[in-house]
Design a protein around this motif. Structure first.
Motif, PDB file in Angstrom:
ATOM      1  N   ARG A   9      -2.658  15.607 -10.782  1.00  0.00           N
ATOM      2  CA  ARG A   9      -3.678  14.772 -10.153  1.00  0.00           C
ATOM      3  C   ARG A   9      -3.887  13.486 -10.941  1.00  0.00           C
ATOM      4  O   ARG A   9      -4.118  12.430 -10.370  1.00  0.00           O
ATOM      5  N   TYR A  10      -3.850  13.606 -12.271  1.00  0.00           N
ATOM      6  CA  TYR A  10      -4.028  12.457 -13.144  1.00  0.00           C
ATOM      7  C   TYR A  10      -2.929  12.483 -14.208  1.00  0.00           C
ATOM      8  O   TYR A  10      -2.589  13.542 -14.723  1.00  0.00           O
ATOM      9  N   PHE A  33       8.209  11.362   2.021  1.00  0.00           N
ATOM     10  CA  PHE A  33       7.907   9.964   1.720  1.00  0.00           C
ATOM     11  C   PHE A  33       7.155   9.861   0.395  1.00  0.00           C
ATOM     12  O   PHE A  33       6.360  10.735   0.062  1.00  0.00           O
ATOM     13  N   TYR A  35       4.578   6.957  -1.318  1.00  0.00           N
ATOM     14  CA  TYR A  35       3.817   5.723  -1.175  1.00  0.00           C
ATOM     15  C   TYR A  35       3.066   5.451  -2.476  1.00  0.00           C
ATOM     16  O   TYR A  35       2.734   6.368  -3.223  1.00  0.00           O
ATOM     17  N   GLN A  37      -0.656   3.518  -3.369  1.00  0.00           N
ATOM     18  CA  GLN A  37      -1.869   3.025  -2.733  1.00  0.00           C
ATOM     19  C   GLN A  37      -2.625   2.169  -3.719  1.00  0.00           C
ATOM     20  O   GLN A  37      -2.996   2.628  -4.806  1.00  0.00           O
ATOM     21  N   GLY A  42      -3.538  -1.101   1.154  1.00  0.00           N
ATOM     22  CA  GLY A  42      -3.200   0.081   1.928  1.00  0.00           C
ATOM     23  C   GLY A  42      -2.115   0.887   1.251  1.00  0.00           C
ATOM     24  O   GLY A  42      -2.006   0.904   0.021  1.00  0.00           O
ATOM     25  N   LEU A  43      -1.303   1.545   2.061  1.00  0.00           N
ATOM     26  CA  LEU A  43      -0.196   2.328   1.542  1.00  0.00           C
ATOM     27  C   LEU A  43       1.091   1.540   1.707  1.00  0.00           C
ATOM     28  O   LEU A  43       1.376   1.010   2.777  1.00  0.00           O
ATOM     29  N   LEU A  45       5.268   1.823   1.259  1.00  0.00           N
ATOM     30  CA  LEU A  45       6.334   2.807   1.163  1.00  0.00           C
ATOM     31  C   LEU A  45       7.306   2.443   0.039  1.00  0.00           C
ATOM     32  O   LEU A  45       7.850   1.332   0.003  1.00  0.00           O
ATOM     33  N   PHE A  48      11.859   6.926   1.097  1.00  0.00           N
ATOM     34  CA  PHE A  48      11.737   8.111   1.930  1.00  0.00           C
ATOM     35  C   PHE A  48      13.082   8.823   2.004  1.00  0.00           C
ATOM     36  O   PHE A  48      14.131   8.253   1.685  1.00  0.00           O
ATOM     37  N   LEU A  90       1.089   8.701  -3.517  1.00  0.00           N
ATOM     38  CA  LEU A  90       0.908   9.707  -2.474  1.00  0.00           C
ATOM     39  C   LEU A  90       2.256  10.135  -1.919  1.00  0.00           C
ATOM     40  O   LEU A  90       3.094   9.307  -1.594  1.00  0.00           O
ATOM     41  N   GLN A 104       2.081  12.606   9.690  1.00  0.00           N
ATOM     42  CA  GLN A 104       2.426  12.959   8.327  1.00  0.00           C
ATOM     43  C   GLN A 104       1.367  13.859   7.718  1.00  0.00           C
ATOM     44  O   GLN A 104       0.182  13.771   8.049  1.00  0.00           O
ATOM     45  N   PHE A 106      -0.152  14.776   3.964  1.00  0.00           N
ATOM     46  CA  PHE A 106      -0.193  14.143   2.651  1.00  0.00           C
ATOM     47  C   PHE A 106      -0.586  15.125   1.563  1.00  0.00           C
ATOM     48  O   PHE A 106      -1.391  16.037   1.769  1.00  0.00           O
ATOM     49  N   GLY A 107      -0.050  14.879   0.383  1.00  0.00           N
ATOM     50  CA  GLY A 107      -0.523  15.563  -0.800  1.00  0.00           C
ATOM     51  C   GLY A 107      -1.809  14.925  -1.300  1.00  0.00           C
ATOM     52  O   GLY A 107      -2.255  13.896  -0.779  1.00  0.00           O
ATOM     53  N   PRO A 108      -2.425  15.500  -2.345  1.00  0.00           N
ATOM     54  CA  PRO A 108      -3.717  15.003  -2.843  1.00  0.00           C
ATOM     55  C   PRO A 108      -3.604  13.715  -3.655  1.00  0.00           C
ATOM     56  O   PRO A 108      -4.620  13.076  -3.919  1.00  0.00           O
ATOM     57  N   GLY A 109      -2.394  13.334  -4.026  1.00  0.00           N
ATOM     58  CA  GLY A 109      -2.218  12.105  -4.783  1.00  0.00           C
ATOM     59  C   GLY A 109      -2.152  12.336  -6.288  1.00  0.00           C
ATOM     60  O   GLY A 109      -2.720  13.298  -6.809  1.00  0.00           O
TER      61      GLY A 109
ATOM     62  N   TYR B  36      -5.868   7.961  10.105  1.00  0.00           N
ATOM     63  CA  TYR B  36      -6.019   8.899   9.007  1.00  0.00           C
ATOM     64  C   TYR B  36      -7.322   8.586   8.286  1.00  0.00           C
ATOM     65  O   TYR B  36      -7.781   7.443   8.268  1.00  0.00           O
ATOM     66  N   ARG B  42      -8.881  12.289  -2.707  1.00  0.00           N
ATOM     67  CA  ARG B  42      -8.104  13.188  -1.852  1.00  0.00           C
ATOM     68  C   ARG B  42      -6.962  12.408  -1.218  1.00  0.00           C
ATOM     69  O   ARG B  42      -6.958  11.176  -1.169  1.00  0.00           O
ATOM     70  N   GLY B  43      -5.981  13.152  -0.697  1.00  0.00           N
ATOM     71  CA  GLY B  43      -4.937  12.519   0.088  1.00  0.00           C
ATOM     72  C   GLY B  43      -5.450  12.174   1.474  1.00  0.00           C
ATOM     73  O   GLY B  43      -6.603  12.417   1.805  1.00  0.00           O
ATOM     74  N   LEU B  44      -4.582  11.604   2.289  1.00  0.00           N
ATOM     75  CA  LEU B  44      -4.973  11.240   3.643  1.00  0.00           C
ATOM     76  C   LEU B  44      -4.918  12.458   4.556  1.00  0.00           C
ATOM     77  O   LEU B  44      -4.041  13.313   4.430  1.00  0.00           O
ATOM     78  N   PHE B  90      -7.590   4.680   7.624  1.00  0.00           N
ATOM     79  CA  PHE B  90      -6.345   3.941   7.743  1.00  0.00           C
ATOM     80  C   PHE B  90      -5.782   4.090   9.148  1.00  0.00           C
ATOM     81  O   PHE B  90      -5.678   5.203   9.680  1.00  0.00           O
ATOM     82  N   PHE B 103       1.218   1.156   7.517  1.00  0.00           N
ATOM     83  CA  PHE B 103      -0.218   1.393   7.394  1.00  0.00           C
ATOM     84  C   PHE B 103      -0.977   0.078   7.307  1.00  0.00           C
ATOM     85  O   PHE B 103      -0.495  -0.899   6.728  1.00  0.00           O
ATOM     86  N   GLY B 104      -2.171   0.090   7.845  1.00  0.00           N
ATOM     87  CA  GLY B 104      -3.094  -1.010   7.627  1.00  0.00           C
ATOM     88  C   GLY B 104      -3.695  -0.926   6.230  1.00  0.00           C
ATOM     89  O   GLY B 104      -3.487   0.052   5.510  1.00  0.00           O
ATOM     90  N   PRO B 105      -4.461  -1.939   5.833  1.00  0.00           N
ATOM     91  CA  PRO B 105      -5.025  -1.985   4.475  1.00  0.00           C
ATOM     92  C   PRO B 105      -6.189  -1.038   4.246  1.00  0.00           C
ATOM     93  O   PRO B 105      -6.598  -0.830   3.107  1.00  0.00           O
ATOM     94  N   GLY B 106      -6.714  -0.478   5.318  1.00  0.00           N
ATOM     95  CA  GLY B 106      -7.839   0.452   5.189  1.00  0.00           C
ATOM     96  C   GLY B 106      -9.178  -0.225   5.414  1.00  0.00           C
ATOM     97  O   GLY B 106      -9.361  -1.409   5.132  1.00  0.00           O
TER      98      GLY B 106
END
Lengths: 115, 113
Positions: A9-10, A33, A35, A37, A42-43, A45, A48, A90, A104, A106-109, B36, B42-44, B90, B103-106
């Motif tokens: 996570r960190y 994928f 990404y 952030q 935003g996200l 890429l 992938f 992510l 999609q 996603f994982g927790p990042g 999303y 947390r993730g998306l 997003f 994706f957009g910037p949020g």
């Protein structure tokens, strides 16, 4: 319950270190994928993969590489970490299906800080 | 080139009021559109998607979105906002036969009690 997990996570690393970020999905998805952030952007890429041992560059691949040796695992590698790679990373996966309409997961990042 | 715009960085709304989070897109071909949500640390999480058919799609947590082809928009809506809806939202687009999402910037939504 579908799940995408990321190894950390960190993470705090020093400039020049080699960094591995791992992602595992249990949904038998073909596509995976990576990404990053960043606030206001935003996200974006990085890379992938649409199959084992297959990879395609995304929008910002410079400074990164990836590995997909098994279908469920997709690794992101920072060969020599730099401070501008401090970010939230992510991982996501999606089923290929018959078209482009699958969402999609996603994982927790992983929040990476490079000092 | 494909692009997604979310014209508002921040949306504030009072609890119980309707909310709208805006999204416009620019793609070639037929778009597949997604929303999303990301809660802190947390993730998306997937909320809803438009593929084809009815322009109004319903998703998780009482959210809905309206696809407008002429205005190339896909705005996210909810009739009555909750404080727990406060999060980062997003918009994303994927086009026919493509593999990548854009994706957009949020937009950060704050629902005030």
């Amino acid at each position: 319950d579908v799940k995408v997990t990321q190894s950390s996570r960190y993470l705090v690393k020093r400039t020049g270190e080699k960094v591995f970020l791992e992602c595992v999905q249990d949904m038998d998805h073909e596509n995976m994928f990576w990404y990053r952030q960043d606030p206001g952007l935003g996200l974006r890429l990085i890379y992938f993969s649409y199959d084992v041992k297959m990879k395609e560059k995304g929008d910002i691949p410079e400074g990164y590489s990836v590995s997909r040796e098994k279908k469920e695992r997709f690794s992101l590698i920072l060969e020599s970490a730099s401070t501008n790679q401090t970010s939230m990373y992510l991982c996501a996966s999606t089923h290929l299906g018959t078209g482009a309409d699958n969402e999609q997961f996603f994982g927790p990042g992983t929040r990476l800080t490079v000092l | 080139a494909q692009s997604v715009a979310q014209p508002e960085d921040q949306v504030n709304v009072a609890e119980g009021n309707p909310l709208t989070v805006k999204c416009t897109y620019s793609v070639s071909g037929n778009p597949y559109l997604f929303w999303y949500v990301q809660y802190p640390n947390r993730g998306l999480q997937f909320l809803l998607k438009y593929i084809t058919g009815d322009n109004l799609v319903k998703g998780s947590y009482g959210f809905e979105a309206e696809f407008n082809k002429s205005q190339t928009s896909f705005h996210l809506k909810k009739p009555s906002a909750l404080v727990s809806d406060s999060a980062l939202y997003f918009c994303a687009v994927r086009y026919n036969y493509g593999q990548n999402f854009v994706f957009g910037p949020g937009t950060r939504l704050s629902v005030l009690p």
